[in-house]
Write an enzyme that holds these catalytic residues in place. Structure first.
Site: not given
Ligand code: ATP
Ligand code: MG
Length: 591
Positions: A60, A295, A305
């Site tokens: 996002e 994650r 975030k």
């Molecule tokens: P939000 O809370 O805004 O959803 P987010 O960290 O999930 O934050 P995204 O932009 O939705 O952010 O994430 C993009 C991709 O990165 C997603 O597929 C998510 O699963 C992956 N991702 C985010 N944080 C992690 C993490 N700590 N470890 C592994 N993958 C991650």
């Molecule tokens: Mg997300």
């Protein structure tokens, strides 16, 4: 990186096993690909999909990417690379309120910086989910026609109250039995802007008694009078994330949709939705498969975030690209390497078990890559003047130095030697401690690449601080000349000629947090900030470093790996950031 490659196969086994099995079964070979995302009719008119698998990285655009995202990027792009597939970069921008262009640009930069590409001469797989709104709307209409979705007009509170709990089933909405005609008409009126936000919502009609709360008629389309950065005011209804995401995957022919574990409970809805839409002929089969992994969590690091925003907004750091931030822009400025991220991602692997990775593992991956690639240079971080009393003033000579200890192909350079040199303050002790081998009155040591010197005393200021060290050199001992090692010494010091040195700003970065789990228990994570996470010094650098280009990385011998800051380095006057020390010295008193 052979070590990383060999462990990679085992480390990422569980997802690779799934892909291997799918390929062996020929699961995806019949898929067709029109060359761009689309509904089944469009795809089926195209040729067979040349990509063996398709994965995607779907951020996002509402923030900067961090180390956790790097894990997901390495995983998704890495699988596509290893299996003759494709990985799409998709901006998940279906929420009208949040996204910003600034983030899109920075995400594009970060994925490129990590060394991955979504395009070549055949395909350009950079997509915006908001380009799919027409198709998503058509999917919602199909569900209505098939009796699989209805417009609910309960208030948000009523809906919440009727959802039930983990132990109690939910209650059917009084609007659940609306006719297809009524639902169609209402949904179109929602789209046409006849109702205010929240007046109605479109829900999938599944099972209000399902033990999985996500299947209790989840909301799929809501009214939101908001201007979208891409589609402007065309829409006032927007799909919910859980409805939009599976459809985005299917439209893009994604075979393996890899996400983090918190989406595990959403998988039944993912499957329900795609199966019905494929049944209705809107989507091609086989539909994408969602696969969850745990994650990344790292000791000494926060990745949430909300917390990262707080660090920036409250100015605990200088910005998103502060070298102490666990963002990819921060990492880049810090001097961490893309190859180091790849190696780290391979080493930690992918699993479903929640894990907290030791930050040392991350730093070790960076060290390993930098040890191979970074040229060596000499820097004196805490300078003390060494005067060679028997070396003529005004004279200087050249010492030839290898740029890398085990990569002769990286060549040599010269370092000027002269009467006055900078040495490290810790390389002299007026009264040596036991076992001390460097300079103290009466002792001999080698000036690396130069001569053996004998210490004869020191100068002090009024308060007793040592201001200069005096020594005499042994002219027949120059490194690289015959008989140079006839005099045996134990200490070996690095030095920089005072007259030729380049005095530069050096930032000694350390961990941003002093606790392995910042904010654990009831603590405020800000209370765990490391007060010594950066120290600014003026160091004396060998003259060759004056020509360092922004982002050029070096090992400063004995000290660690450093990078010329990409923003603050001016032509001919680079400033340096410490990326990582040579060894893990955290908590061992060394700074
Ligand atoms: P939000 O809370 O805004 O959803 P987010 O960290 O999930 O934050 P995204 O932009 O939705 O952010 O994430 C993009 C991709 O990165 C997603 O597929 C998510 O699963 C992956 N991702 C985010 N944080 C992690 C993490 N700590 N470890 C592994 N993958 C991650
Ligand atoms: Mg997300």
């Amino acid at each position: 990186m052979s070590a990383g490659d060999s462990s990679a196969a085992t480390a990422t086994n569980f997802i690779r096993n799934i892909v291997d099995a799918d390929l062996a079964a020929g699961k995806h070979v019949q898929r067709r690909w029109s060359g761009k995302p689309g509904l089944a009719a469009q795809q089926l008119a195209g040729p067979l999909d040349p990509a063996k698998i398709r994965t995607r990285f779907p951020p996002e655009p509402n923030g900067y990417l961090h180390f956790g995202h790097a894990k997901s990027i390495c995983l998704n792009f890495g699988l596509a690379r290893d299996y003759a597939g494709r990985c799409h970069l998709r901006f998940d921008d279906t929420n009208p309120e949040k996204e910003e262009k600034e983030y899109v640009d920075s995400i594009v930069d970060a994925v490129r910086w990590l060394g991955f590409s979504w395009s070549d001469d055949k395909e350009n797989n950079l997509y915006y989910a908001s380009d799919y709104f027409d198709w998503m709307f058509a999917c919602a209409e199909y569900l209505i026609e098939a009796g699989l979705a209805y417009v609910d007009s309960q208030s948000a509170d009523e809906m919440r109250a009727n959802r039930g709990t983990l132990t109690e089933p939910g209650k059917d909405s009084p609007y659940r039995s609306r006719s297809v005609e009524e639902n169609r008409a209402l949904f179109h009126r929602m789209r046409d802007g006849e109702f205010p936000d929240g007046a109605h919502i479109l829900r999938a009609k599944i099972d209000m008694a399902s033990p999985n709360i996500n299947l209790r008629d989840p909301a799929i389309y809501r009214i939101r009078h908001a201007t979208h950065h891409n589609t402007g005011d065309k829409w006032c209804v927007y799909p919910m994330y859980t409805f939009a995401h599976p459809i985005e995957d299917a439209l893009e022919n994604i075979t393996h949709s890899i996400c983090t574990l918190e989406f595990e409970d959403q998988r039944p809805f993912y499957d329900w939705l795609l199966d019905h839409l494929a049944e209705g002929g809107l989507l091609q089969r086989p539909v994408p498969q969602q696969i969850e992994f745990s994650r990344l969590n790292l000791t000494y690091v926060v990745l949430s975030k909300r917390k990262l925003i707080q660090l920036v907004e409250e100015k605990h750091v200088s910005g998103w690209d502060d070298p102490r931030m666990p963002t990819l822009v921060g990492a880049r400025r810090r001097g961490y390497t893309p190859e180091g991220f790849h190696l780290f991602a391979e080493r930690i692997g992918v699993s479903k078990a929640d894990s907290l990775i030791d930050y040392v593992l991350f730093e070790d991956a960076m060290r390993e890559v930098l040890n191979e690639s970074a040229e060596r240079r000499v820097a004196v971080l805490a300078p003390l003047k060494l005067i060679i009393d028997n070396y003529p003033a005004g004279q200087s000579e050249e010492c030839v130095v290898h740029n890398h200890p085990f990569k002769p192909e990286l060549g040599t350079r010269v370092m000027p030697f002269s009467r006055e040199l900078w040495i490290e303050r810790e390389d002299f002790m007026e009264e040596p401690s036991k076992g001390y081998r460097r300079l103290f009155p009466g002792n001999m040591a080698r000036l690396r690449h130069g001569y053996v010197v004998k210490c004869i005393g020191c100068d002090k200021d009024a308060s007793g601080n040592v201001t200069a060290v005096h020594c005499e050199y042994l002219p027949d001992t120059k490194s690289g000349t015959p008989g140079a090692d006839s005099v045996k010494v134990k200490g070996n010091l690095h030095w920089v000629s005072v007259e030729h040195a380049y005095p530069a700003e050096v930032r000694l970065y350390d961990r941003l947090f002093a606790s392995p789990s910042p904010g654990s228990g009831d603590r405020n994570f800000l209370d765990d900030l490391n007060p010594d996470s950066v120290k600014l010094i003026t160091a004396q650098l060998e003259p060759a470093l004056k020509a360092a280009k922004p982002e050029e990385r070096f090992q400063f011998e004995r000290h660690g790996y450093f990078v010329a800051d990409r923003f603050d380095s001016k032509d001919g006057s680079p400033v340096f950031n410490r990326t990582v020390t040579l060894k893990d010295s955290w908590g061992k008193g060394a700074k």
